[in-house]
Design a protein around this motif. Structure first.
Motif, PDB file in Angstrom:
ATOM      1  N   ARG A  54      85.295  32.665 -48.854  1.00  0.00           N
ATOM      2  CA  ARG A  54      84.914  34.006 -49.514  1.00  0.00           C
ATOM      3  C   ARG A  54      84.125  34.559 -48.152  1.00  0.00           C
ATOM      4  NH1 ARG A  54      79.881  33.314 -53.566  1.00  0.00           N
ATOM      5  NH2 ARG A  54      82.214  32.718 -54.978  1.00  0.00           N
ATOM      6  N   ALA A  55      83.475  33.878 -47.316  1.00  0.00           N
ATOM      7  CA  ALA A  55      83.791  34.946 -45.752  1.00  0.00           C
ATOM      8  C   ALA A  55      84.744  35.253 -45.844  1.00  0.00           C
ATOM      9  CB  ALA A  55      83.022  33.616 -45.806  1.00  0.00           C
ATOM     10  N   THR A  56      85.355  34.424 -45.920  1.00  0.00           N
ATOM     11  CA  THR A  56      87.251  34.228 -44.803  1.00  0.00           C
ATOM     12  C   THR A  56      87.800  35.928 -45.660  1.00  0.00           C
ATOM     13  OG1 THR A  56      87.633  32.105 -43.961  1.00  0.00           O
ATOM     14  CG2 THR A  56      89.132  33.933 -44.216  1.00  0.00           C
ATOM     15  N   LEU A  57      87.522  35.808 -46.874  1.00  0.00           N
ATOM     16  CA  LEU A  57      88.684  37.240 -47.547  1.00  0.00           C
ATOM     17  C   LEU A  57      86.977  37.996 -47.401  1.00  0.00           C
ATOM     18  CD1 LEU A  57      89.346  35.004 -50.784  1.00  0.00           C
ATOM     19  CD2 LEU A  57      90.569  36.302 -49.256  1.00  0.00           C
ATOM     20  N   GLU A  58      85.901  38.377 -47.613  1.00  0.00           N
ATOM     21  CA  GLU A  58      85.243  39.667 -47.122  1.00  0.00           C
ATOM     22  C   GLU A  58      85.254  40.154 -45.649  1.00  0.00           C
ATOM     23  OE1 GLU A  58      80.993  37.825 -47.879  1.00  0.00           O
ATOM     24  OE2 GLU A  58      81.604  38.351 -50.077  1.00  0.00           O
ATOM     25  N   GLN A  59      84.911  38.843 -44.834  1.00  0.00           N
ATOM     26  CA  GLN A  59      85.497  39.127 -42.959  1.00  0.00           C
ATOM     27  C   GLN A  59      87.395  39.974 -43.140  1.00  0.00           C
ATOM     28  OE1 GLN A  59      85.349  36.593 -40.659  1.00  0.00           O
ATOM     29  NE2 GLN A  59      85.536  37.756 -39.043  1.00  0.00           N
ATOM     30  N   ASN A  60      88.178  39.698 -44.422  1.00  0.00           N
ATOM     31  CA  ASN A  60      89.280  40.211 -43.860  1.00  0.00           C
ATOM     32  C   ASN A  60      89.461  41.404 -44.744  1.00  0.00           C
ATOM     33  OD1 ASN A  60      90.422  38.131 -42.139  1.00  0.00           O
ATOM     34  ND2 ASN A  60      91.120  37.204 -43.813  1.00  0.00           N
ATOM     35  N   ILE A  61      88.149  41.235 -45.787  1.00  0.00           N
ATOM     36  CA  ILE A  61      88.678  43.340 -46.967  1.00  0.00           C
ATOM     37  C   ILE A  61      88.144  44.069 -46.023  1.00  0.00           C
ATOM     38  CG2 ILE A  61      87.342  43.269 -48.987  1.00  0.00           C
ATOM     39  CD1 ILE A  61      88.876  40.427 -49.958  1.00  0.00           C
ATOM     40  N   ALA A  62      86.675  43.374 -45.408  1.00  0.00           N
ATOM     41  CA  ALA A  62      86.463  44.178 -44.866  1.00  0.00           C
ATOM     42  C   ALA A  62      86.477  46.206 -44.547  1.00  0.00           C
ATOM     43  CB  ALA A  62      84.529  43.959 -44.243  1.00  0.00           C
ATOM     44  N   PRO A  63      87.510  45.748 -43.237  1.00  0.00           N
ATOM     45  CA  PRO A  63      88.389  46.269 -42.805  1.00  0.00           C
ATOM     46  C   PRO A  63      89.263  47.169 -43.507  1.00  0.00           C
ATOM     47  CG  PRO A  63      88.313  44.788 -41.505  1.00  0.00           C
ATOM     48  CD  PRO A  63      87.953  44.467 -42.502  1.00  0.00           C
ATOM     49  N   LEU A  64      89.765  46.432 -44.336  1.00  0.00           N
ATOM     50  CA  LEU A  64      90.627  47.547 -45.549  1.00  0.00           C
ATOM     51  C   LEU A  64      89.753  48.125 -46.735  1.00  0.00           C
ATOM     52  CD1 LEU A  64      93.221  44.819 -47.049  1.00  0.00           C
ATOM     53  CD2 LEU A  64      93.618  46.442 -44.983  1.00  0.00           C
ATOM     54  N   LYS A  65      89.127  47.971 -46.902  1.00  0.00           N
ATOM     55  CA  LYS A  65      87.921  49.015 -48.264  1.00  0.00           C
ATOM     56  C   LYS A  65      87.403  49.860 -47.327  1.00  0.00           C
ATOM     57  CE  LYS A  65      83.725  48.025 -50.835  1.00  0.00           C
ATOM     58  NZ  LYS A  65      82.983  49.635 -50.391  1.00  0.00           N
ATOM     59  N   HIS A  66      87.257  49.492 -45.706  1.00  0.00           N
ATOM     60  CA  HIS A  66      86.522  50.547 -44.956  1.00  0.00           C
ATOM     61  C   HIS A  66      87.678  51.428 -44.788  1.00  0.00           C
ATOM     62  CE1 HIS A  66      84.519  52.977 -41.325  1.00  0.00           C
ATOM     63  NE2 HIS A  66      85.042  52.848 -41.218  1.00  0.00           N
ATOM     64  N   LYS A  67      88.885  50.993 -44.478  1.00  0.00           N
ATOM     65  CA  LYS A  67      90.141  51.945 -43.646  1.00  0.00           C
ATOM     66  C   LYS A  67      90.083  52.537 -45.274  1.00  0.00           C
ATOM     67  CE  LYS A  67      92.897  49.658 -40.801  1.00  0.00           C
ATOM     68  NZ  LYS A  67      93.541  48.821 -40.275  1.00  0.00           N
ATOM     69  N   ILE A  68      89.601  52.180 -46.364  1.00  0.00           N
ATOM     70  CA  ILE A  68      90.446  52.571 -48.275  1.00  0.00           C
ATOM     71  C   ILE A  68      89.391  54.271 -48.298  1.00  0.00           C
ATOM     72  CG2 ILE A  68      90.376  52.527 -50.453  1.00  0.00           C
ATOM     73  CD1 ILE A  68      90.903  49.982 -49.787  1.00  0.00           C
ATOM     74  N   ASP A  69      87.978  54.090 -47.667  1.00  0.00           N
ATOM     75  CA  ASP A  69      86.860  54.335 -48.104  1.00  0.00           C
ATOM     76  C   ASP A  69      87.708  55.748 -47.142  1.00  0.00           C
ATOM     77  OD1 ASP A  69      85.823  52.809 -49.916  1.00  0.00           O
ATOM     78  OD2 ASP A  69      84.217  52.687 -48.295  1.00  0.00           O
ATOM     79  N   GLN A  70      87.760  55.902 -45.893  1.00  0.00           N
ATOM     80  CA  GLN A  70      88.081  56.579 -44.919  1.00  0.00           C
ATOM     81  C   GLN A  70      89.718  57.862 -46.176  1.00  0.00           C
ATOM     82  OE1 GLN A  70      86.778  58.061 -42.444  1.00  0.00           O
ATOM     83  NE2 GLN A  70      84.899  56.283 -42.538  1.00  0.00           N
ATOM     84  N   GLN A  71      90.391  56.886 -45.898  1.00  0.00           N
ATOM     85  CA  GLN A  71      91.100  58.048 -47.018  1.00  0.00           C
ATOM     86  C   GLN A  71      91.131  58.562 -47.897  1.00  0.00           C
ATOM     87  OE1 GLN A  71      94.254  54.909 -47.758  1.00  0.00           O
ATOM     88  NE2 GLN A  71      94.678  54.302 -45.741  1.00  0.00           N
ATOM     89  N   GLU A  72      89.982  57.687 -48.758  1.00  0.00           N
ATOM     90  CA  GLU A  72      89.757  58.290 -49.776  1.00  0.00           C
ATOM     91  C   GLU A  72      88.544  59.538 -48.972  1.00  0.00           C
ATOM     92  OE1 GLU A  72      87.595  55.568 -52.437  1.00  0.00           O
ATOM     93  OE2 GLU A  72      89.191  55.417 -52.973  1.00  0.00           O
ATOM     94  N   ILE A  73      88.242  59.514 -48.510  1.00  0.00           N
ATOM     95  CA  ILE A  73      87.346  60.924 -47.998  1.00  0.00           C
ATOM     96  C   ILE A  73      88.346  62.225 -47.344  1.00  0.00           C
ATOM     97  CG2 ILE A  73      86.088  61.744 -46.321  1.00  0.00           C
ATOM     98  CD1 ILE A  73      84.825  58.986 -46.057  1.00  0.00           C
ATOM     99  N   GLU A  74      89.592  61.671 -47.175  1.00  0.00           N
ATOM    100  CA  GLU A  74      90.244  62.479 -46.279  1.00  0.00           C
ATOM    101  C   GLU A  74      91.234  63.405 -47.740  1.00  0.00           C
ATOM    102  OE1 GLU A  74      91.309  63.490 -43.792  1.00  0.00           O
ATOM    103  OE2 GLU A  74      89.788  62.565 -42.438  1.00  0.00           O
ATOM    104  N   ILE A  75      91.123  62.397 -48.737  1.00  0.00           N
ATOM    105  CA  ILE A  75      92.193  62.819 -49.767  1.00  0.00           C
ATOM    106  C   ILE A  75      91.433  63.656 -50.528  1.00  0.00           C
ATOM    107  CG2 ILE A  75      93.017  62.495 -52.213  1.00  0.00           C
ATOM    108  CD1 ILE A  75      94.015  59.514 -50.960  1.00  0.00           C
TER     109      ILE A  75
END
Length: 270
Positions: A54-75
């Motif tokens: 779980r910790a490994t997945l959260e660590q890997n997912i966090a940057p992706l989630k941040h990018k998705i949030d940024q893309q949603e803002i740009e959209i």
């Protein structure tokens, strides 16, 4: 019989005391596995693995989630800009439509003004003729020249009362080029008689034509070009301010037709 059996020592016989094969203890193994999975040590081990994954997945997912949030803002930002552009485009279209309507109104007004000018020009010229080919002299009297031409050569009695005014048209040319004489009659029927009697000037260098507007003269020039280059046009002339064209009957339904300014366009004669 016993002897015969004793004479075959190679024949194998199964001993009576042979042990039977033992079956695998499957039930015991299943019990051992269940016992292992139920143990606290195994549960702790699995819990540790789960936490680590779980910790490994959260660590890997966090940057992706941040990018998705940024893309949603740009959209959302782009959607806002698109909305603004659409609004601006709608406003420009409305402005363009208004300008087009204004232009159409102005065009109609200009056409009406041009028509009025043409009618005024035609009306002011309806009693006038253009006389060409008469030599120009110093201190000449154009009215006397026109009367002499009508009385002597055309056999048409003409007095001062029949002429409104006469003058040479255009600027004086120093090279000796003869300017035409404009003669305006007091009555339209006198002008018509004068034009009809111009046939008596055949063989001279003098010519008599109707005084028409520049537009009508342009139409006549184009029609005369057709006479030279189009086999189906035989002749073209002006009568009462209108262009007339005679065409070969085999090439047209009617051999003769006349045209008004409104119906004779560049398309008809090009």
């Amino acid at each position: 019989m016993d002897k015969m059996e004793q004479n075959h020592p190679n024949e194998e016989t199964e001993p009576d005391n042979a042990p039977e094969p033992k079956e695998e203890p499957e039930q015991d193994e299943n019990d051992a596995v269940n016992q292992l999975m139920d143990s606290k040590r195994f549960k702790a081990f699995m819990k540790a693995i789960t936490i680590d994954l779980r910790a490994t997945l959260e660590q890997n997912i966090a940057p992706l989630k941040h990018k998705i949030d940024q893309q949603e803002i740009e959209i959302e930002k782009l959607n806002g800009e698109i909305h603004d552009l659409n609004c601006e485009n709608d406003a420009l279209k409305e402005t363009q439509d208004n300008l087009q309507r204004q232009l159409n109104n102005k065009t109609e007004t200009i056409e009406l003004c041009q028509m009025s000018i043409f009618e005024l020009q035609a009306e002011s010229r309806q009693n006038s003729v253009v006389i060409s080919g008469i030599p120009e002299t110093k201190d000449e009297n154009t009215t006397e020249i026109v009367k002499k031409l009508a009385n002597e050569k055309m056999k048409l009695p003409l007095t001062d009362d029949d002429l409104d005014r006469t003058y040479r048209f255009g600027k004086y040319a120093k090279d000796g080029k003869t300017r035409p004489i404009i003669a305006k009659f007091t009555h339209h029927n006198l002008r018509t008689k004068f034009i009809l009697e111009r046939k008596k000037l055949k063989g001279t260098k003098i010519g008599v034509q109707e005084m028409v507007t520049p537009y009508t003269q342009t139409l006549l020039t184009r029609a005369q070009d057709l006479v030279k280059h189009a086999v189906w046009v035989k002749s073209a002339w002006i009568w009462n301010g209108k262009v007339h064209v005679y065409v070969h009957p085999e090439n047209q339904e009617t051999g003769y037709y006349k045209t008004e300014r409104s119906s004779w366009s560049e398309q008809n004669i090009s």
